[in-house]
Design a protein around this motif. Structure first.
Motif, PDB file in Angstrom:
ATOM      1  N   LEU A  12       0.634  -1.262  -0.098  1.00 54.64           N
ATOM      2  CA  LEU A  12      -0.049  -0.220   0.158  1.00 54.64           C
ATOM      3  C   LEU A  12       0.960   1.242  -0.125  1.00 54.64           C
ATOM      4  N   CYS A  13       2.158   0.878  -0.134  1.00 55.34           N
ATOM      5  CA  CYS A  13       3.222   2.178  -0.131  1.00 55.34           C
ATOM      6  C   CYS A  13       3.163   2.825   0.868  1.00 55.34           C
ATOM      7  N   TYR A  14       2.942   2.233   1.989  1.00 54.51           N
ATOM      8  CA  TYR A  14       3.337   3.124   3.361  1.00 54.51           C
ATOM      9  C   TYR A  14       3.568   1.934   4.425  1.00 54.51           C
ATOM     10  N   GLY A  15       4.386   2.550   5.466  1.00 55.69           N
ATOM     11  CA  GLY A  15       4.571   1.466   6.539  1.00 55.69           C
ATOM     12  C   GLY A  15       4.811   2.230   7.796  1.00 55.69           C
ATOM     13  N   TYR A  16       5.211   1.373   8.882  1.00 60.12           N
ATOM     14  CA  TYR A  16       5.614   1.931  10.190  1.00 60.12           C
ATOM     15  C   TYR A  16       6.974   1.417  10.727  1.00 60.12           C
ATOM     16  N   VAL A  17       7.447   2.216  11.600  1.00 58.64           N
ATOM     17  CA  VAL A  17       8.747   1.953  12.074  1.00 58.64           C
ATOM     18  C   VAL A  17       8.492   2.227  13.792  1.00 58.64           C
ATOM     19  N   ASN A  18       8.533   1.189  14.324  1.00 60.28           N
ATOM     20  CA  ASN A  18       8.428   1.001  16.060  1.00 60.28           C
ATOM     21  C   ASN A  18       9.567   1.237  16.661  1.00 60.28           C
ATOM     22  N   PHE A  19       9.835   2.196  17.632  1.00 54.59           N
ATOM     23  CA  PHE A  19      10.895   2.235  18.501  1.00 54.59           C
ATOM     24  C   PHE A  19      10.397   1.845  19.877  1.00 54.59           C
ATOM     25  N   ILE A  20      11.734   1.248  20.607  1.00 52.26           N
ATOM     26  CA  ILE A  20      11.370   0.986  21.904  1.00 52.26           C
ATOM     27  C   ILE A  20      11.492   2.156  23.033  1.00 52.26           C
ATOM     28  N   SER A  21      12.417   3.111  22.510  1.00 50.30           N
ATOM     29  CA  SER A  21      12.606   4.199  23.488  1.00 50.30           C
ATOM     30  C   SER A  21      12.341   5.509  22.131  1.00 50.30           C
ATOM     31  N   PRO A  22      11.492   6.469  22.628  1.00 48.86           N
ATOM     32  CA  PRO A  22      10.962   7.444  21.780  1.00 48.86           C
ATOM     33  C   PRO A  22      12.247   8.324  21.488  1.00 48.86           C
ATOM     34  N   GLN A  23      13.200   8.557  22.138  1.00 46.19           N
ATOM     35  CA  GLN A  23      14.373   9.466  21.954  1.00 46.19           C
ATOM     36  C   GLN A  23      14.778   9.030  20.511  1.00 46.19           C
ATOM     37  N   ASP A  24      15.023   7.805  20.130  1.00 46.71           N
ATOM     38  CA  ASP A  24      15.548   7.512  18.992  1.00 46.71           C
ATOM     39  C   ASP A  24      14.586   8.085  17.781  1.00 46.71           C
ATOM     40  N   GLY A  25      13.153   8.076  17.879  1.00 42.13           N
ATOM     41  CA  GLY A  25      12.434   8.673  16.880  1.00 42.13           C
ATOM     42  C   GLY A  25      12.204  10.251  17.006  1.00 42.13           C
ATOM     43  N   THR A  26      12.903  10.902  17.996  1.00 37.55           N
ATOM     44  CA  THR A  26      12.982  12.074  17.969  1.00 37.55           C
ATOM     45  C   THR A  26      14.066  12.880  17.766  1.00 37.55           C
ATOM     46  N   SER A  27      14.944  12.001  17.223  1.00 35.50           N
ATOM     47  CA  SER A  27      16.537  12.535  16.839  1.00 35.50           C
ATOM     48  C   SER A  27      16.404  13.113  15.658  1.00 35.50           C
ATOM     49  N   LYS A  28      16.240  14.405  15.431  1.00 37.70           N
ATOM     50  CA  LYS A  28      16.140  15.137  14.184  1.00 37.70           C
ATOM     51  C   LYS A  28      17.696  14.863  13.536  1.00 37.70           C
ATOM     52  N   PHE A  29      18.590  15.095  14.324  1.00 33.95           N
ATOM     53  CA  PHE A  29      19.865  15.018  13.865  1.00 33.95           C
ATOM     54  C   PHE A  29      20.093  13.342  12.896  1.00 33.95           C
ATOM     55  N   HIS A  30      20.089  12.630  13.652  1.00 31.92           N
ATOM     56  CA  HIS A  30      19.994  11.093  13.002  1.00 31.92           C
ATOM     57  C   HIS A  30      19.095  11.034  11.945  1.00 31.92           C
ATOM     58  N   ILE A  31      18.004  11.365  11.948  1.00 34.70           N
ATOM     59  CA  ILE A  31      17.013  11.412  10.781  1.00 34.70           C
ATOM     60  C   ILE A  31      17.603  12.066   9.310  1.00 34.70           C
ATOM     61  N   MET A  32      17.862  13.234   9.881  1.00 36.57           N
ATOM     62  CA  MET A  32      18.541  14.062   8.656  1.00 36.57           C
ATOM     63  C   MET A  32      19.732  13.427   8.177  1.00 36.57           C
ATOM     64  N   LEU A  33      20.472  12.910   8.839  1.00 36.50           N
ATOM     65  CA  LEU A  33      21.749  12.035   8.151  1.00 36.50           C
ATOM     66  C   LEU A  33      21.076  10.852   7.457  1.00 36.50           C
ATOM     67  N   LEU A  34      20.090  10.177   7.944  1.00 41.49           N
ATOM     68  CA  LEU A  34      19.795   9.020   7.456  1.00 41.49           C
ATOM     69  C   LEU A  34      18.900   9.319   5.971  1.00 41.49           C
ATOM     70  N   ARG A  35      18.473  10.455   5.898  1.00 39.90           N
ATOM     71  CA  ARG A  35      17.684  10.992   4.732  1.00 39.90           C
ATOM     72  C   ARG A  35      18.485  10.519   3.599  1.00 39.90           C
ATOM     73  N   GLN A  36      19.917  10.865   3.587  1.00 38.69           N
ATOM     74  CA  GLN A  36      20.460  10.739   2.263  1.00 38.69           C
ATOM     75  C   GLN A  36      20.905   9.252   1.907  1.00 38.69           C
ATOM     76  N   ARG A  37      21.030   8.433   2.883  1.00 41.07           N
ATOM     77  CA  ARG A  37      20.920   6.948   2.599  1.00 41.07           C
ATOM     78  C   ARG A  37      19.618   6.365   2.140  1.00 41.07           C
ATOM     79  N   ILE A  38      18.471   6.862   2.696  1.00 42.32           N
ATOM     80  CA  ILE A  38      17.174   6.229   2.639  1.00 42.32           C
ATOM     81  C   ILE A  38      17.145   6.368   1.006  1.00 42.32           C
ATOM     82  N   THR A  39      17.429   7.626   0.529  1.00 40.86           N
ATOM     83  CA  THR A  39      16.944   7.621  -1.134  1.00 40.86           C
ATOM     84  C   THR A  39      17.381   6.674  -1.859  1.00 40.86           C
ATOM     85  N   PHE A  40      18.770   6.180  -1.520  1.00 40.89           N
ATOM     86  CA  PHE A  40      19.234   5.016  -2.415  1.00 40.89           C
ATOM     87  C   PHE A  40      18.555   3.407  -1.752  1.00 40.89           C
TER      88      PHE A  40
END
Length: 507
Positions: free
Chosen positions: A55-83
């Motif tokens: 359905l072209c969407y999904g969910y990512v579940n974290f045990i700790s919400p701190q990882d989900g709110t880390s803007k820095f890590h997600i912004m870094l990960l964005r470049q890799r996710i594209t590929f």
């Protein structure tokens, strides 16, 4: 990819919504993309239950919400996710489990006239300075090209208002953008007559009218940004086109001057270009107005005729009713085989003509059959009237049961007197209720005897001839009723026996 920034998390664990996935992305690929987060619990790509397609969407579940709110890590990960996710840009936001929060529209902003260079990431960076952005998305075509508009949802209404105030009518890239509150399609109103516009719609174009000729005709009113004549697959003109001016004033002057003018062999129609939804709404309103007018006229001008002979034709029906006025239409209803159903409709041009037809021809013998003529009713009105009549009829049948008369006749043939009162309350489930009694009457239907208790019998006269038939019905001075079904023998015998016993004891 839209990246949430500094989201306030209420409880653990936390979930991210990942949208705009490529159809071929699997759970394993998405897990590898987010494996950098140590507290990653699980991932899931949502699929159709019957076909198994993504359905072209999904969910990512974290045990700790701190990882989900880390803007820095997600912004870094964005470049890799594209590929990693098959080269398609994805959209990441907090998962909102409450459907009311998603559909409320609070903090939702609509942005249009965007430059093609603005993507989800650029939109996020543009609006995140005004508050916490829950979601943002640039609408794109299937090939990924921007449609020029987007949606941004803030956590609070105050942040949305601040973004509208600061960014509306500002120039971003090479275009002046519009930023306003998002409105549902059902809540949008038609633009006012004073609305500003630059795009004109032109129709009734001759097939030989070219874009160059149209450009020459309209360029005298101002600078034209774009002009196009719609064409089919073979390159032939479809008879309409669009002219977009730079200035709203130029577009208004061009519309006023060119609408109704002659170009080639046809008269042009020039008006403000409308969106499909706006045009449909206008046509719907016009249709409803005409429909209401037809209903009002239909109620008093259309005549319903039934009990029509099978040999009558439409022409004979029209000719017969034309004596009452001008007939707009006359039609007999027929089945699939063309056989008359015995009824039809005659539509007059004026209500008084229809009333005259009803008063003149109702009960009139036409082809040896009396006609039934009445003002036609809509199906809904007729159903309401029939239901009302049925309720009134049932209420009359379910009313209080009338009492049986002293003579024993049922109320189906005789109406009970007003002073008859039932001595026994009615019992449920009984078809025939207890008899109602007139004051002073016994249950057997006779009034109590007013004679004295002691009443000596008169001596018999021997010389009197014996009348066998007549004297059979006489006992102790009381004449019995003649007639088989109405002779109350038991009550009379009981009264005679009691009187004779009392007389013997008194001796």
């Amino acid at each position: 990819m839209a990246v949430p920034s500094a989201v306030t998390v209420a409880a653990s664990p936390a979930s991210l919504y990942v949208g705009d996935l490529h159809p071929d992305v699997s759970d394993g690929q998405m897990f590898d993309a987010f494996s950098e987060f140590k507290s990653l619990a699980s991932v899931r790509v949502c699929r159709d239950s019957s076909t198994g397609r993504s359905l072209c969407y999904g969910y990512v579940n974290f045990i700790s919400p701190q990882d989900g709110t880390s803007k820095f890590h997600i912004m870094l990960l964005r470049q890799r996710i594209t590929f990693l996710l098959n080269g398609k840009m994805i959209r990441v936001m907090w998962s909102l489990r409450d459907p009311d929060a998603r559909k409320s529209g609070v903090g939702n902003v609509f942005v249009k006239n965007l430059s093609d260079s603005i993507d989800n990431v650029g939109l996020q960076e543009l609006f995140c300075k005004f508050g916490n952005v829950i979601s943002c998305k640039v609408a794109t075509f299937e090939d990924g090209k921007s449609k020029g508009f987007s949606f941004v949802q803030f956590e609070s209404e105050e942040s949305a208002n601040a973004a509208i105030e600061k960014l509306n009518d500002t120039t971003i890239g090479d275009k002046q953008i519009y930023v306003g509150k998002f409105m549902k399609k059902s809540d949008r109103v038609l633009p006012s007559p004073d609305v500003k516009y630059t795009n004109l719609y032109i129709k009734n174009l001759d097939p030989d009218i070219t874009e160059e000729l149209l450009q020459e005709q309209f360029s005298e009113f101002g600078k034209i940004a774009s002009l196009v004549v719609a064409k089919d697959k073979n390159g032939a003109s479809r008879g309409f086109g669009f002219v977009n001016f730079d200035s709203p004033n130029d577009a208004k002057r061009a519309m006023e001057a060119m609408n109704g003018s002659q170009l080639g062999s046809k008269v042009l129609y020039v008006a403000r270009a409308q969106k499909k939804a706006e045009r449909e709404q206008i046509l719907h309103n016009q249709f409803e107005e005409k429909r209401k007018e037809q209903i009002v006229k239909y109620k008093v001008s259309n005549v319903y005729v039934k009990d029509i002979d099978d040999d009558v034709t439409d022409e004979e029906l029209r000719e017969h009713f034309s004596q009452c006025g001008t007939i707009t239409s006359a039609k007999l209803m027929r089945d699939d085989k063309g056989i008359s159903k015995g009824f039809g409709f005659v539509y007059f041009s004026a209500p008084d003509e229809a009333a005259k037809a009803v008063s003149t021809f109702h009960g009139y013998m036409f082809h040896c059959k009396p006609l039934y003529v009445a003002i036609a009713q809509r199906k809904e009105d007729r159903q309401v009237q029939l239901q009302l009549q049925y309720v009134q009829r049932m209420a009359g049948l379910a009313g209080p049961s009338t009492a049986v008369l002293p003579g024993g006749y049922p109320p189906l043939y005789y109406t009970a007197p007003s002073d008859v009162v039932s001595q026994v309350p009615p019992r449920p489930g009984m078809m025939y209720q207890p008899l109602g009694l007139r004051p002073g009457w016994r249950a057997n239907g006779f009034a109590p005897s007013t004679r004295p208790t002691f009443q000596p019998s008169l001596p018999m006269v021997p010389s009197a001839p014996r009348q066998t038939r007549q004297n059979r019905g006489r006992m102790n001075g009381h004449a019995l009723l003649q007639g088989g079904s109405h002779c109350l023998m038991c009550a009379t015998l009981a009264t005679a026996n009691s009187d004779s016993h009392f007389f013997e004891r008194s001796k």
